[in-house]
Design a protein around this motif. Structure first.
Motif, PDB file in Angstrom:
ATOM      1  N   LEU A  52      44.048  17.109 -27.492  1.00 49.65           N
ATOM      2  CA  LEU A  52      44.482  18.500 -27.643  1.00 49.65           C
ATOM      3  C   LEU A  52      45.147  18.719 -29.000  1.00 49.65           C
ATOM      4  CD1 LEU A  52      45.890  19.079 -24.055  1.00 49.65           C
ATOM      5  CD2 LEU A  52      43.811  20.043 -25.026  1.00 49.65           C
ATOM      6  N   PRO A  72      38.209  16.603 -26.505  1.00 50.77           N
ATOM      7  CA  PRO A  72      38.688  16.063 -25.233  1.00 50.77           C
ATOM      8  C   PRO A  72      37.551  15.665 -24.290  1.00 50.77           C
ATOM      9  CG  PRO A  72      39.929  18.030 -25.800  1.00 50.77           C
ATOM     10  CD  PRO A  72      38.878  17.858 -26.852  1.00 50.77           C
ATOM     11  N   ILE A  73      36.525  16.516 -24.200  1.00 52.80           N
ATOM     12  CA  ILE A  73      35.456  16.277 -23.232  1.00 52.80           C
ATOM     13  C   ILE A  73      34.703  14.985 -23.536  1.00 52.80           C
ATOM     14  CG2 ILE A  73      33.821  17.759 -24.496  1.00 52.80           C
ATOM     15  CD1 ILE A  73      34.037  17.405 -20.663  1.00 52.80           C
ATOM     16  N   PHE A  81      48.725  18.729 -15.729  1.00 56.20           N
ATOM     17  CA  PHE A  81      49.801  19.350 -16.491  1.00 56.20           C
ATOM     18  C   PHE A  81      51.043  19.563 -15.632  1.00 56.20           C
ATOM     19  CE2 PHE A  81      45.974  20.297 -18.687  1.00 56.20           C
ATOM     20  CZ  PHE A  81      46.310  20.378 -20.021  1.00 56.20           C
ATOM     21  N   TYR A  87      43.471  27.431 -12.490  1.00 57.07           N
ATOM     22  CA  TYR A  87      42.929  28.733 -12.856  1.00 57.07           C
ATOM     23  C   TYR A  87      43.256  29.721 -11.734  1.00 57.07           C
ATOM     24  CZ  TYR A  87      40.410  25.495 -15.825  1.00 57.07           C
ATOM     25  OH  TYR A  87      40.112  24.487 -16.701  1.00 57.07           O
ATOM     26  N   ALA A  99      35.090  21.737 -13.998  1.00 60.78           N
ATOM     27  CA  ALA A  99      34.593  20.865 -15.073  1.00 60.78           C
ATOM     28  C   ALA A  99      33.156  20.428 -14.797  1.00 60.78           C
ATOM     29  CB  ALA A  99      35.487  19.640 -15.209  1.00 60.78           C
ATOM     30  N   LEU A 102      30.799  23.249 -15.576  1.00 61.20           N
ATOM     31  CA  LEU A 102      30.584  23.357 -17.021  1.00 61.20           C
ATOM     32  C   LEU A 102      29.635  22.267 -17.500  1.00 61.20           C
ATOM     33  CD1 LEU A 102      34.134  24.115 -18.466  1.00 61.20           C
ATOM     34  CD2 LEU A 102      32.250  25.708 -18.152  1.00 61.20           C
TER      35      LEU A 102
ATOM     36  N   ASP B 186      48.761  26.188 -21.454  1.00 64.15           N
ATOM     37  CA  ASP B 186      48.370  25.069 -20.586  1.00 64.15           C
ATOM     38  C   ASP B 186      46.993  25.316 -19.976  1.00 64.15           C
ATOM     39  OD1 ASP B 186      50.510  23.503 -20.967  1.00 64.15           O
ATOM     40  OD2 ASP B 186      51.397  23.746 -18.977  1.00 64.15           O
ATOM     41  N   LEU B 187      46.751  26.578 -19.560  1.00 65.66           N
ATOM     42  CA  LEU B 187      45.469  26.907 -18.937  1.00 65.66           C
ATOM     43  C   LEU B 187      44.336  26.687 -19.927  1.00 65.66           C
ATOM     44  CD1 LEU B 187      45.811  30.138 -16.792  1.00 65.66           C
ATOM     45  CD2 LEU B 187      45.278  27.824 -16.075  1.00 65.66           C
ATOM     46  N   ASP B 189      44.429  24.720 -22.513  1.00 65.89           N
ATOM     47  CA  ASP B 189      44.321  23.272 -22.725  1.00 65.89           C
ATOM     48  C   ASP B 189      43.553  22.613 -21.576  1.00 65.89           C
ATOM     49  OD1 ASP B 189      45.640  23.311 -25.098  1.00 65.89           O
ATOM     50  OD2 ASP B 189      47.581  22.721 -24.295  1.00 65.89           O
ATOM     51  N   ALA B 190      43.888  23.049 -20.349  1.00 64.02           N
ATOM     52  CA  ALA B 190      43.212  22.474 -19.177  1.00 64.02           C
ATOM     53  C   ALA B 190      41.709  22.729 -19.273  1.00 64.02           C
ATOM     54  CB  ALA B 190      43.782  23.062 -17.899  1.00 64.02           C
ATOM     55  N   ALA B 191      41.348  23.934 -19.721  1.00 61.25           N
ATOM     56  CA  ALA B 191      39.934  24.276 -19.849  1.00 61.25           C
ATOM     57  C   ALA B 191      39.271  23.435 -20.944  1.00 61.25           C
ATOM     58  CB  ALA B 191      39.771  25.756 -20.138  1.00 61.25           C
ATOM     59  N   LYS B 192      40.019  23.160 -22.024  1.00 62.68           N
ATOM     60  CA  LYS B 192      39.485  22.291 -23.085  1.00 62.68           C
ATOM     61  C   LYS B 192      39.173  20.917 -22.521  1.00 62.68           C
ATOM     62  CE  LYS B 192      41.860  24.030 -27.098  1.00 62.68           C
ATOM     63  NZ  LYS B 192      43.028  23.833 -27.954  1.00 62.68           N
ATOM     64  N   ILE B 193      40.130  20.387 -21.739  1.00 60.45           N
ATOM     65  CA  ILE B 193      39.936  19.058 -21.138  1.00 60.45           C
ATOM     66  C   ILE B 193      38.745  19.090 -20.192  1.00 60.45           C
ATOM     67  CG2 ILE B 193      40.989  17.340 -19.617  1.00 60.45           C
ATOM     68  CD1 ILE B 193      43.019  17.297 -21.584  1.00 60.45           C
ATOM     69  N   ASP B 194      38.568  20.220 -19.493  1.00 59.84           N
ATOM     70  CA  ASP B 194      37.444  20.348 -18.568  1.00 59.84           C
ATOM     71  C   ASP B 194      36.123  20.553 -19.308  1.00 59.84           C
ATOM     72  OD1 ASP B 194      38.743  19.915 -16.211  1.00 59.84           O
ATOM     73  OD2 ASP B 194      39.100  22.010 -15.747  1.00 59.84           O
ATOM     74  N   GLY B 195      36.192  20.671 -20.624  1.00 61.87           N
ATOM     75  CA  GLY B 195      34.970  20.742 -21.407  1.00 61.87           C
ATOM     76  C   GLY B 195      34.490  22.141 -21.737  1.00 61.87           C
ATOM     77  N   ALA B 196      35.378  23.128 -21.631  1.00 60.61           N
ATOM     78  CA  ALA B 196      34.970  24.499 -21.931  1.00 60.61           C
ATOM     79  C   ALA B 196      35.030  24.752 -23.436  1.00 60.61           C
ATOM     80  CB  ALA B 196      35.874  25.479 -21.199  1.00 60.61           C
ATOM     81  N   GLN B 200      33.558  29.918 -23.401  1.00 58.51           N
ATOM     82  CA  GLN B 200      33.802  29.676 -21.976  1.00 58.51           C
ATOM     83  C   GLN B 200      35.286  29.799 -21.645  1.00 58.51           C
ATOM     84  OE1 GLN B 200      31.868  25.871 -22.038  1.00 58.51           O
ATOM     85  NE2 GLN B 200      30.152  26.577 -20.799  1.00 58.51           N
ATOM     86  N   ASN B 204      36.686  32.356 -18.926  1.00 61.13           N
ATOM     87  CA  ASN B 204      37.273  31.789 -17.717  1.00 61.13           C
ATOM     88  C   ASN B 204      38.790  31.744 -17.703  1.00 61.13           C
ATOM     89  OD1 ASN B 204      34.914  30.901 -16.050  1.00 61.13           O
ATOM     90  ND2 ASN B 204      34.411  29.919 -17.987  1.00 61.13           N
ATOM     91  N   PRO B 208      40.262  36.643 -17.335  1.00 56.08           N
ATOM     92  CA  PRO B 208      40.946  36.860 -16.054  1.00 56.08           C
ATOM     93  C   PRO B 208      42.445  37.085 -16.223  1.00 56.08           C
ATOM     94  CG  PRO B 208      39.514  34.947 -15.927  1.00 56.08           C
ATOM     95  CD  PRO B 208      39.551  35.358 -17.367  1.00 56.08           C
TER      96      PRO B 208
END
Lengths: 351, 292
Positions: A52, A72-73, A81, A87, A99, A102, B186-187, B189-196, B200, B204, B208
């Protein structure tokens, strides 16, 4: 499962140097806890490992391949966290499957993985709920579930228990230990709570001021701290510190003049501090070290007495058995064995 | 009970003001819309007759009303989304970490909102001038022939849309910036980790999260745009070929040019019904998207 190597990691934000050169090897399947006071850089270090943030200098290797510049991916890591970061518009099922969706995983595969993870975490009955309809502990589980479904090489946890109340924290701590065993994967866990560090870790990494103060097994850090910071940080209640001066190689002199047979290799006349854990102090009315009882805390199974002595800046905490008779205002004598003393020089290093 | 009574006293001043200055006139207008209130009735109320739905029926049979309605709907459905897109786009750009001179840009974008409408409309009239306007001058550099922006029936409404978007997007931009600043990092960042990827993450996480603000802005923009009047009044006087006559412009002419206050009130209520309908549709759509 994967091993992780950090090589001379540095991170600065403008003039603020957060990490000043971190070298660390984390073995395959190890449960590693980064612990330290706020501002020590532990969360920043975790964010660097996650991808990050990019380090200002240094290299990050996962399974011997350099991932420093990777997204990261592409690092195959998952992160939980402190705020859970679920979400809010998606239900638990979609949060956990996000994930995979995606990554264009088939919906049967997603279904299988989400249900599998939900079973491990006992949240099968919550799958259709939105995050706002969940309790703190349940959200925590969902956040972990979201990490599990991805089957990552490394799990990263950023202060995952800080937002829970004390009772739930104890319960989840036990859960973490269980999940850690069940997943049998590399876990990096950040916390400021040394109890979490002591109870969960295979290896504790104590960070202070952007550097590793000491890294090792929990009891190794407890029994053999290399510096005053680690000695004070690890252990609950905290270690006590008394001012003293080195008399000669075999003796030190306390502030009030008592001589103790503690050997050290410092110079004669050098100012030092000696550290003693609360459980290693004994009440002995014949002792020359005198102290006044200022406060008594009865925890039930154990009693803590806070006493003041001319030798220490702060009150000294003594751990006593529950049947000890001790009153506030009483004058007592205290002593401790030389073998239980830790000696630190003026710059805080163990000598 | 006692406590409730005390509460009423606190609410009373505001409540009375709302009734007297809001519900009162609205109710009066509703009643007037069922009469033939005109300049003769102003002179002597004895000339006032109740005519039932006559005003409404006549209105629906007037070609100019349908023309004005279609002009207004064009303005609402083209100008509204354009204005919101400009607001959101500017807000996202100004909210990004890479943005430089944020305060200056924010001020520049917000400035048109606080300037006087008539003055800026006149400036735009010159910018849009066929011979001397800057816009045509700029287009000529690309080899495009001059366009009679405010005189050509095809271009008059788009020109007004352009002006209104420029004038109004800064206000909603500020609302969007406030909403974007509340989106949890954080949200993201979480999406980055999830590969968005960035798009995206926008779909996402950001969208919202700012959903309630988008709903608010869309309702405010829509109701505001339905009431388009001053801009065509200053810039085109409804012309050319009635291309910029809006429903509210028509109401103004009926009421204060021809003094047919009964007719004008009927126009106002038809407009109100349209706005109510649109608001209901927007709210329903938003709640289907999970925005509360």
């Amino acid at each position: 499962m994967a091993k992780l190597e950090l090589k001379n990691i540095k991170k600065s934000f403008g003039d603020a140097h957060i990490l000043k050169g971190i070298d660390l090897d984390i073995n395959d399947g190890e449960f590693v806890v980064f612990v330290g006071p706020s501002g020590c850089g532990k969360s920043t270090l975790l964010r660097l490992i996650a991808g990050l943030e990019a380090p200002t200098d240094g290299k990050i290797l996962i399974d011997d391949s350099d991932v420093t510049e990777k997204e990261p991916i592409d690092r195959q890591i998952a992160m939980v966290f402190q705020s859970y970061a679920l979400y809010p518009h998606l239900n638990v099922y979609d949060n956990m499957g996000f994930a995979l969706k995606l990554a264009k995983t088939s919906s049967e595969e997603i279904d299988k993985k989400v249900k599998e993870a939900a079973k491990i975490l006992n949240i099968e009955h919550l799958l259709q709920r939105k995050p706002k309809d969940l309790s703190g502990g349940q959200r925590q589980r969902v956040a972990i579930g979201r990490a599990i479904v991805r089957n990552p090489k490394i799990f990263l946890f950023d202060e995952p228990l800080s937002n829970l109340d004390a009772a739930l924290r104890n319960k989840m701590r036990y859960e973490f230990a269980r999940i850690g065993e069940q997943l049998a994967t590399t876990i990096i866990y950040v916390t400021h709570d040394q109890v979490e560090a002591m109870t969960l870790a295979d290896k504790i990494v104590v960070l202070n001021g952007g550097l590793i103060s000491q890294a090792g097994k929990p009891m190794e850090l407890y029994n053999n701290p290399q510096n005053r910071f680690v000695a004070e940080f690890i252990g609950n209640p905290k270690m006590n510190f008394l001012d003293a001066v080195i008399e000669n190689k075999a003796q030190i002199k306390l502030f009030e003049g008592q001589i103790l047979p503690v050997s050290s290799n410092g110079k004669s006349g050098a100012k030092i501090e000696i550290g003693i854990r609360p459980e290693n102090i004994i009440i002995d009315d014949k002792s020359l070290i005198r102290a006044h009882v200022k406060f008594v805390e009865k925890h039930g199974g154990v009693v803590f007495a806070y006493v003041e002595s001319a030798n220490s800046k702060d009150t000294i905490n003594i751990q006593l058995s529950h049947d000890t008779n001790i009153e506030i205002g009483q004058e007592i004598g205290i002593r401790f064995d030389a073998k239980n003393c830790y000696i630190f020089d003026e710059s805080g290093n163990r000598i | 009970m006692r406590n409730n009574n005390i509460g009423l006293w606190f609410v009373a001043p505001a409540f009375i003001a709302i009734v007297v200055f809001f519900f009162g006139p609205a109710l009066a207008a509703l009643i007037i819309s069922f009469t033939d209130f005109d300049i003769y009735a102003l002179a002597d109320l004895k000339n006032l007759r109740f005519v039932g739905f006559k005003n409404y029926i006549e209105l629906l049979q007037t070609p100019l009303f349908w023309k004005a309605l279609s002009n207004t709907l064009f303005f609402v459905f083209v100008g509204g989304p354009l204005s919101m897109a400009a607001s959101l786009g500017a807000a996202i750009l100004l909210n990004s970490q890479a943005a430089k001179f944020k305060n200056l840009a924010r001020t520049i974008f917000f400035a048109p909102v606080v300037t006087t409408l008539v003055a800026t409309a006149l400036v735009f009239k010159y910018l849009l001038h066929t011979k001397y306007g800057f816009l045509n001058f700029a287009l000529s550099k690309f080899g495009i022939d001059p366009i009679d922006w405010l005189g050509d029936p095809k271009w008059a409404m788009p020109a007004i849309v352009l002006f209104v978007v420029w004038k109004s997007f800064g206000y909603n931009m500020v609302i969007f910036i406030a909403a974007l600043q509340n989106v949890s990092s954080d949200l993201s960042d979480a999406a980055k980790i999830d590969g968005a990827n960035a798009w995206q993450r926008f779909l996402n996480v950001t969208l919202p999260a700012i959903g309630p603000s988008i709903l608010l802005v869309s309702i405010m923009t829509m109701t505001g745009f339905f009431q388009l009047f001053a801009e065509p009044y200053v810039m085109t006087q409804g012309g050319p070929a009635e291309q910029t006559v809006t429903v509210l412009y028509m109401m103004y002419e009926q009421g204060f040019k021809w003094w047919n206050l009964g007719n004008a009130s009927a126009v106002a209520f038809v407009l109100f019904l349209f706005m109510l309908l649109m608001t209901i549709i927007q709210t329903k759509f938003a709640s289907k998207q999970g925005v509360s």
